[in-house]
Structures are given as structure tokens and as C-alpha cells.
Design an enzyme around this catalytic site. Sequence first.
Site, PDB file in Angstrom:
ATOM      1  N   LYS A  78      -7.481  -4.454  10.121  1.00 23.02           N
ATOM      2  CA  LYS A  78      -6.975  -5.779   9.754  1.00 23.02           C
ATOM      3  C   LYS A  78      -5.998  -6.260  10.820  1.00 23.02           C
ATOM      4  CE  LYS A  78      -4.715  -7.980   5.777  1.00 23.02           C
ATOM      5  NZ  LYS A  78      -4.318  -7.781   4.373  1.00 23.02           N
ATOM      6  N   SER A 153      -6.565 -10.421   0.865  1.00 26.86           N
ATOM      7  CA  SER A 153      -6.510 -10.983   2.210  1.00 26.86           C
ATOM      8  C   SER A 153      -7.276 -10.155   3.241  1.00 26.86           C
ATOM      9  CB  SER A 153      -5.053 -11.107   2.643  1.00 26.86           C
ATOM     10  OG  SER A 153      -4.432  -9.842   2.687  1.00 26.86           O
ATOM     11  N   SER A 177      -4.932  -7.009  -1.894  1.00 29.01           N
ATOM     12  CA  SER A 177      -5.675  -7.370  -0.682  1.00 29.01           C
ATOM     13  C   SER A 177      -6.653  -6.332  -0.154  1.00 29.01           C
ATOM     14  CB  SER A 177      -4.701  -7.738   0.432  1.00 29.01           C
ATOM     15  OG  SER A 177      -4.255  -9.043   0.226  1.00 29.01           O
TER      16      SER A 177
HETATM   17  N1  GLN Z   1      -3.482 -12.505  -2.941  1.00 33.15           N
HETATM   18  C1  GLN Z   1      -2.205 -11.900  -2.976  1.00 33.15           C
HETATM   19  C2  GLN Z   1      -1.213 -12.777  -2.261  1.00 33.15           C
HETATM   20  O1  GLN Z   1      -1.604 -13.770  -1.756  1.00 33.15           O
HETATM   21  C3  GLN Z   1      -2.264 -10.523  -2.382  1.00 33.15           C
HETATM   22  C4  GLN Z   1      -1.988 -10.439  -0.937  1.00 33.15           C
HETATM   23  C5  GLN Z   1      -1.946  -9.051  -0.403  1.00 33.15           C
HETATM   24  O2  GLN Z   1      -2.168  -8.068  -1.105  1.00 33.15           O
HETATM   25  N2  GLN Z   1      -1.636  -8.944   0.886  1.00 33.15           N
HETATM   26  O3  GLN Z   1      -0.054 -12.489  -2.217  1.00 33.15           O
END
Ligand code: GLN
Length: 476
Positions: A78, A153, A177
Site C-alpha cells: 500500500k 482504503s 481498511s
Molecule cells: N474507512 C475507514 C476510514 O475512512 C477506515 C480507514 C482505514 O482503516 N484506514 O477511516
Amino acid sequence: MNLNELTIVQARSGLDKKEFSAVELAAACLARIDERNPALNAFITVSHETALEEAKKADEQIARGQAGALTGIPFAVKDAICTQDTRSTGAATILSQYVPPFDATVIAKLRAEGAVLLGKNNCDAFGHGASNENSMYGPVKNPHDETRVAGGSSGGSAAAVADQMCVFAIGEDTGGSIRQPASFCGLVGLRPTYGRNSRYGIMPMASSLDTVGPLAKTVADAAILMEIMAGRDERDATTVPDAVPPYGEEIKKSVKGLRVGIPREYFEMEGIEEETKRIVLQKIESLKELGCTLREVSLPHTKYAIAVYYIIVPSEDSSNLARLDGIRYGTRTPAGSLYDTYARSRAEGFPEEVKRRLMIGTYALSAGYYDAYYRQAQKVRTLIAREFDAVFAQVDVLATPTSPFPAFKLGAKKDDVLAMYLADIFAVPASVAGIPGLSVPAGKTAAGLPVGLQLIGPRLGESAVLRAGHHLETTI
Ligand code: GLN
């Protein structure tokens, strides 16, 4: 089977038996990336040359009989995770030129075992999102249906593994994510216990929630990766000193007698799709056939998790991302005055969602509001964690859906911020409590979309969730 479709276990065996070379394996993945990335947009950076050089070195090591656990196995990372000499943008243009001079600890450990870095995956900018539509490098498409999101994400990492562009990928999970894109793309994804893996070199989002973990094709692969990545790191004071269990062996133990809790609230939540619920419940039933005992449990504070999360995350965000100002870090957009330079650099370098979080967080932490918002959220967070502790006195793992629905259409939630936040409703409670969650494939909808089952474990209960996941995957 094409080489790029292999799991870690299969690739290791083939490389050791000299059925193919590491260069051939890397070349097969790179060819797949060249063919499919224009459609899926799973990579921001592809390192053709260095990947082949690393693979060549891996072949030499194998020839000398000095292969590590991952020697010659190609992976992707990532883009919100730092990789030495390879651009790491966090999917935001403010870091479009950033080439870290170091590897994140977990990446250094994987590379020390010989893993070959193919490139960097697209993601929501700095991890902010649940659909990968908050990337400044464009959205990622789901390999199972290109009109749908890959999840977020870590969407690029999930799409890359699911579409066979790499053998495994490393993602970051603050509030779902890793797990949610794994479920949308039909993969295995583990969010470890907070502090199990070092966060050093992971671009910080919410420091008290951020974790780093694997996206893999099988649970056995995820166990191998955890065994390598986990452990104390003197560069991250929040890592725990507890010994790293031999996960690869632990998963093989029987699950007979394992007590599985089914938290009522996760199945009664408004917005859960019937088909998702049916597929997950059916898969949970199969745990019974494996000798597990199932019991319904209750976690009434679940409904507060999203509210707590969206106070704590923006607050910690606003502090962490302050350093990206075009002066200390990040691309500078010169403007007349110092103030305008800060403002323009941040206005141009961050996408809308990041700016929203920074504004909410700055407000929540401001004098006069800190007690009302941030402190209050931390108190409720403690209640959520205690509630999990109490339930884990009765059961060994919890089984829930990973997401209330399968992958949604691109654009469907992009302009509805609350709907997007609610997409992580089942992933966020474990995050807030700092405990591990594993998403494993539960089945597919009639339309062919993958559905994930989440196994939540107690603090440092990775072995239990991986073991249950492994048996679900291999015996049914
Ligand atoms: N969708 C969640 C957020 O926007 C999770 C993001 C994550 O785990 N990095 O915060």
C-alpha cells in the site's frame, strides 16, 4: 496454473524444487500488471527493473541453498507505507515526489526474508475511505465487477492480489481498511492486535488505531506473513513484547470445542443486506460441523463505535497530518506569504475527505471542545473494549459479517459521507477495542460478488482467528 496465480506456499515449493525461477515468477506478475493495471488502477508505481533485479538475486540465493521464507516471492505494498528508494505517495499529491530513505519495519522484515517488491498500491489518500475513491490517483476497480469499488482504503492491494498481479500484499487497517477490501475482493485480510506489528514507517492516520497486516490468497499465507512481521520494535514504543506464536503451526490445530460467539447486534443492524446475512450465517453454521460450539452473545455498545471512531480518528489525523505543510514535508505550492504557502500547499495536496477530517479533528481538539468530544469518545471507547473483554470470557472468537453488503457501484456513496462511514460499521468496533479481526471469504452473491466473514479475537488472539479461518477455508 499461471505462475502469478500461486499462493506463497505453492510458490515456495516450486522455487525450492527449481520448477521455475524467481525471475520467471516476477516476470509473470509484471506481465499481469501491465495487462490489467490500466483497467483496474491497482498500482500507483510499478518497479519493473528493481523487481527483476531483486528476483535475480533471489535466484542466486536459492541456487546457493540460502533461501529465506519469502525468497523470490513477489509482493506489493500500500502506498501509505514507506518503502526504501521507491516512491511512496500515500495516494495524495502532497507526497507525489516522496521517496523514503528507509523501509517500514514490517517491509524490512519481509524483504530480509527475500520478498521481491513489485510496486506500490493505490489506496484512499493516507487511508481515508472505504471505497478507494478518495485517491488523488483515481479510483480502483473491483476485479470481480469493474463497475464496482474494490473497497478501501487498501483497495489497490486487494485488487492486485485478487487479480493475480502479485502473490500477496501488505495493507494498513485503522478502521477496516484491510478487512473490508479483502471481503469485497474475495481474499483473506488480517487486522492484527494493536501493537502486534510495528507501525514504524506506516504513514500515520490515527496513531492509537493504526495497524499493518497482510492481504493474502489463503489463511496459511497470512499466517506465514504474520510470523515474519510481528514482534517488538524499538522504533515503535507501542509494540508489545509478547513472543510471536508459530502461527503457521497453530492454524493446523483442531477447532473442536472452539467456542464461537455470534453477536446479535451485527445481524440486526439497520442497512445489512439479507443476502449477505444469509451467506455469512450459512458459513458460520459450517463451524458447527467442524466441532465448534456456537452461541449467541450481545455487544450492546456496538452502535456507538462509528461515532466514537469518527471523533478519535479525525482528532489524531489533524495532529499527524500537520507535518505535511509544504515546508517541513510535502510538495510546496509557492504563494505570496508564508501563510498562503501553507494554505495553498495543503489545499492542493490533500483530497476533500482528508480536509474534512482535518477540520473536524481540529474542532474536536480545540480548547473548550476537547472534553465534550475527544475525551468523551475515549471514555466510550473504553466501554466498548470492556464489553469485548467480558464476551471473550465466554467465547474464544466472534463471527460476524465483515461488511453489511458486497462491493457497491463506483460513485454510489462518494457524495454521501455518512453512508460511506457506515460501510465500516462491522469493522470499526474491533479497531476501537484494539483487537484482531480476520476477514475470510464466506461465499458469493447471486451476482457473483464475494462476501466476507469476520472472525474477531481477543487481544493477541491472532492464532485463534487464523485457526478458525484456516479450517473454514480448507475443510468446507
Ligand atoms: N474507512 C475507514 C476510514 O475512512 C477506515 C480507514 C482505514 O482503516 N484506514 O477511516
